[in-house]
Motif scaffolding. Structure first.
Motif, PDB file in Angstrom:
ATOM      1  N   LEU A 159      -8.905 -12.679  -2.346  1.00 13.06           N
ATOM      2  CA  LEU A 159      -9.634 -11.596  -1.689  1.00 13.06           C
ATOM      3  C   LEU A 159      -9.373 -11.605  -0.183  1.00 13.06           C
ATOM      4  N   GLU A 160      -9.336 -12.793   0.395  1.00 14.14           N
ATOM      5  CA  GLU A 160      -9.034 -12.904   1.821  1.00 14.14           C
ATOM      6  C   GLU A 160      -7.612 -12.422   2.120  1.00 14.14           C
ATOM      7  N   GLY A 161      -6.676 -12.769   1.245  1.00  8.86           N
ATOM      8  CA  GLY A 161      -5.304 -12.310   1.427  1.00  8.86           C
ATOM      9  C   GLY A 161      -5.188 -10.798   1.366  1.00  8.86           C
ATOM     10  N   ILE A 162      -5.936 -10.170   0.445  1.00  5.26           N
ATOM     11  CA  ILE A 162      -5.905  -8.705   0.346  1.00  5.26           C
ATOM     12  C   ILE A 162      -6.484  -8.075   1.606  1.00  5.26           C
ATOM     13  N   LEU A 169       1.710  -1.869   7.582  1.00  6.33           N
ATOM     14  CA  LEU A 169       2.472  -1.689   6.336  1.00  6.33           C
ATOM     15  C   LEU A 169       1.769  -0.694   5.415  1.00  6.33           C
ATOM     16  N   LEU A 170       0.444  -0.768   5.360  1.00 13.19           N
ATOM     17  CA  LEU A 170      -0.309   0.161   4.518  1.00 13.19           C
ATOM     18  C   LEU A 170      -0.178   1.592   5.040  1.00 13.19           C
ATOM     19  N   GLU A 171      -0.195   1.761   6.371  1.00 12.76           N
ATOM     20  CA  GLU A 171      -0.027   3.089   6.951  1.00 12.76           C
ATOM     21  C   GLU A 171       1.372   3.640   6.654  1.00 12.76           C
ATOM     22  N   MET A 172       2.369   2.761   6.732  1.00 11.68           N
ATOM     23  CA  MET A 172       3.731   3.180   6.412  1.00 11.68           C
ATOM     24  C   MET A 172       3.835   3.585   4.939  1.00 11.68           C
ATOM     25  N   ALA A 173       3.142   2.837   4.077  1.00 13.31           N
ATOM     26  CA  ALA A 173       3.154   3.169   2.653  1.00 13.31           C
ATOM     27  C   ALA A 173       2.513   4.531   2.398  1.00 13.31           C
ATOM     28  N   GLU A 174       1.472   4.845   3.164  1.00 13.54           N
ATOM     29  CA  GLU A 174       0.832   6.154   3.019  1.00 13.54           C
ATOM     30  C   GLU A 174       1.773   7.270   3.469  1.00 13.54           C
ATOM     31  N   MET A 184       1.810  -2.483  -4.786  1.00  9.80           N
ATOM     32  CA  MET A 184       1.377  -3.849  -5.113  1.00  9.80           C
ATOM     33  C   MET A 184       2.541  -4.819  -4.984  1.00  9.80           C
ATOM     34  N   ARG A 185       3.705  -4.414  -5.456  1.00  4.47           N
ATOM     35  CA  ARG A 185       4.863  -5.308  -5.471  1.00  4.47           C
ATOM     36  C   ARG A 185       5.431  -5.541  -4.065  1.00  4.47           C
ATOM     37  N   TYR A 186       5.606  -4.466  -3.307  1.00  3.46           N
ATOM     38  CA  TYR A 186       6.325  -4.577  -2.040  1.00  3.46           C
ATOM     39  C   TYR A 186       5.422  -4.894  -0.845  1.00  3.46           C
ATOM     40  N   ILE A 187       4.120  -4.669  -0.979  1.00  4.19           N
ATOM     41  CA  ILE A 187       3.230  -4.923   0.150  1.00  4.19           C
ATOM     42  C   ILE A 187       2.223  -6.018  -0.172  1.00  4.19           C
ATOM     43  N   TYR A 188       1.371  -5.766  -1.156  1.00  2.66           N
ATOM     44  CA  TYR A 188       0.300  -6.722  -1.437  1.00  2.66           C
ATOM     45  C   TYR A 188       0.832  -8.061  -1.952  1.00  2.66           C
ATOM     46  N   SER A 190       3.632  -9.750  -1.253  1.00  2.00           N
ATOM     47  CA  SER A 190       4.123 -10.623  -0.185  1.00  2.00           C
ATOM     48  C   SER A 190       3.007 -11.073   0.748  1.00  2.00           C
ATOM     49  N   GLN A 191       1.979 -10.243   0.917  1.00  4.46           N
ATOM     50  CA  GLN A 191       0.894 -10.573   1.833  1.00  4.46           C
ATOM     51  C   GLN A 191      -0.125 -11.535   1.209  1.00  4.46           C
ATOM     52  N   VAL A 192      -0.359 -11.387  -0.080  1.00  2.00           N
ATOM     53  CA  VAL A 192      -1.389 -12.184  -0.762  1.00  2.00           C
ATOM     54  C   VAL A 192      -0.840 -13.504  -1.286  1.00  2.00           C
TER      55      VAL A 192
END
Length: 272
Positions: A159-162, A169-174, A184-188, A190-192
């Motif tokens: 949960l902390e990782g999310i 990166l999330l803004e770029m994904a939007e 989930m694969r390309y952003i979350y 690698s981050q989590v």
């Protein structure tokens, strides 16, 4: 000029790699020396006491372990405990990741789980074991206790990782409309994943400690915990040390294999 600079960098990189390899070898040698030192101290202390009921020698433990390995009940006990403790660990991973994802998506779910996770983290393992014996058969106790002890660690770290996912990166994904499985694969992922890996590393030892403790108290027939309890009842110190060594060995081996497979999975997903 550029070529010479690149060549110098490569040489420097090779030199660093060689130093790193040499350091790794020296560290391994130092660990072997340290283990040998403490084994000698153990042997000398046991010889000085002269009473193996108080402190058995490492030689006696090794001989007893060799005798146990040749018996069928030994392998049955190892298999019995391994399947249940590892099963609880894997179930906790699945539940922890799922609960963390739901908590991130729904604030009411996060608030609902918060007191439960706080109670689980604060309550002693022995209290949970005794309470659970009222509802759960002793043969399944180690599964539930391992699950219960690992769950908050996986849940909290994932949960902390999310929550710490890079907002840019999330803004770029939007902007590029990257959603669903691809996000989930390309952003979350690698981050989590660093948080998840760290949680697994901490949980591996805890699941074995709590699972064996549950077996010692619940005493299911044919488990490692039952063997430990029998050794304690009959003051069989060689058996007690031998089974303790087995727990440490199985725990370490499983941890190394699991983390290796996890790293291979992470590498495969990231490079695909």
């Amino acid at each position: 000029m550029k070529r010479s600079t690149i060549t110098d960098k490569r040489k420097a990189g090779k030199g660093f790699t060689n130093r790193k390899a040499k350091t790794g070898k020296s560290d391994a040698g130092f660990r072997i020396w340290a283990i040998a030192f403490w084994l000698i101290v153990w042997q000398l202390t046991s010889m000085a006491l002269g009473q193996e009921i108080l402190l058995v020698s490492p030689v006696s433990v090794l001989l007893r372990l060799g005798a146990l390995v040749r018996t069928l009940p030994f392998w049955h006990a190892v298999f019995f405990s391994f399947v249940r403790i590892v099963g609880g660990f894997l179930l906790a991973i699945l539940a922890g990741v799922l609960f963390a994802a739901l908590s991130f998506c729904f604030s009411w779910f996060r608030e609902l789980l918060h007191p439960v996770m706080a109670v689980v983290k604060a309550t002693p393992v022995a209290s949970f074991i005794i309470l659970c014996l009222v509802w759960i058969p002793s043969r399944g106790l180690s599964v539930f206790i391992s699950f219960l002890m690992v769950l908050p660690i996986i849940y909290t770290n994932v949960l902390e990782g999310i929550h710490h996912t890079d907002r840019q990166l999330l803004e770029m994904a939007e902007i590029f409309r990257v959603r669903g499985i691809r996000r989930m694969r390309y952003i979350y992922f690698s981050q989590v994943m660093p948080h998840f890996r760290s949680a697994c590393g901490v949980s591996l030892g805890l699941c074995w400690k709590s699972g064996i403790a549950a077996e010692v108290i619940g005493m299911p027939d044919g488990s490692i915990g039952d063997m430990l309890y029998q050794a304690k009842i009959y003051l069989d110190t060689p058996d007690l040390f031998a089974w303790t060594f087995v727990i440490i060995l199985v725990s370490v081996l499983f941890g190394k294999v699991f983390m290796k497979l996890l790293d291979m999975t992470i590498h495969a997903v990231e490079t695909r």
